[in-house]
Design a protein around this motif. Structure first.
Motif, PDB file in Angstrom:
ATOM      1  N   ASN A   1      -1.279  30.090  31.930  1.00  0.00           N
ATOM      2  CA  ASN A   1      -2.165  28.995  32.349  1.00  0.00           C
ATOM      3  C   ASN A   1      -1.511  28.049  33.347  1.00  0.00           C
ATOM      4  N   ARG A   2      -0.253  27.714  33.150  1.00  0.00           N
ATOM      5  CA  ARG A   2       0.428  26.749  34.009  1.00  0.00           C
ATOM      6  C   ARG A   2       0.948  27.342  35.314  1.00  0.00           C
ATOM      7  N   LEU A   3       1.430  28.593  35.223  1.00  0.00           N
ATOM      8  CA  LEU A   3       2.105  29.190  36.382  1.00  0.00           C
ATOM      9  C   LEU A   3       1.306  30.303  37.046  1.00  0.00           C
ATOM     10  N   GLY A   4       0.215  30.718  36.433  1.00  0.00           N
ATOM     11  CA  GLY A   4      -0.628  31.756  37.029  1.00  0.00           C
ATOM     12  C   GLY A   4      -0.016  33.144  36.963  1.00  0.00           C
ATOM     13  N   ILE A   5       0.853  33.372  36.002  1.00  0.00           N
ATOM     14  CA  ILE A   5       1.499  34.682  35.844  1.00  0.00           C
ATOM     15  C   ILE A   5       0.713  35.496  34.817  1.00  0.00           C
ATOM     16  N   GLU A   6       0.333  36.700  35.193  1.00  0.00           N
ATOM     17  CA  GLU A   6      -0.346  37.623  34.283  1.00  0.00           C
ATOM     18  C   GLU A   6       0.653  38.035  33.204  1.00  0.00           C
TER      19      GLU A   6
END
Length: 117
Positions: free
Chosen positions: A95-100
């Protein structure tokens, strides 16, 4: 007895299951970084759960290089409390870093994926 996690033992299994392409270096201008796998346009870093924090830095470098970034965490422990804590952490990362983020949970080479949402 808990099995010691060795990332290299699982990389080809993960690659086959996700139908990944051979990774290539990503040029950042000042250095070049190479993901463990590229699957459906996502540059993935694979880490055992005890080194998950290393994978986040790698994934951020892939993002900086213009790729969608992913992190696959290998879990060999069936402790539900510990797994819940890892899921909460990976949910925050996503959610914070956009990493799958994906968990690859294995017991004696019987493995399944869990997508963290």
């Amino acid at each position: 007895m808990k099995r010691i996690c060795k990332e290299k033992e699982y990389t080809s299994i993960i690659a086959n299951r996700l139908k990944c392409n051979e990774p290539h270096p990503i040029e950042l201008g000042f250095i070049s970084v190479k993901p463990d796998l590229i699957c459906n346009g996502i540059a993935y870093e694979i880490e055992c759960e005890d080194k998950v924090h290393y994978g986040i830095g790698q994934a951020l470098a892939y993002q900086y290089g213009g790729y969608r970034a992913g992190l696959i965490v290998i879990v060999n422990d069936w402790d539900n409390d510990r797994l819940d804590q890892l899921i909460n952490f990976l949910r925050w990362v996503s959610n914070r870093l956009g990493i799958e983020t994906l968990i690859f949970r294995c017991m004696d080479y019987e493995c399944d994926f869990a997508r963290v949402k």
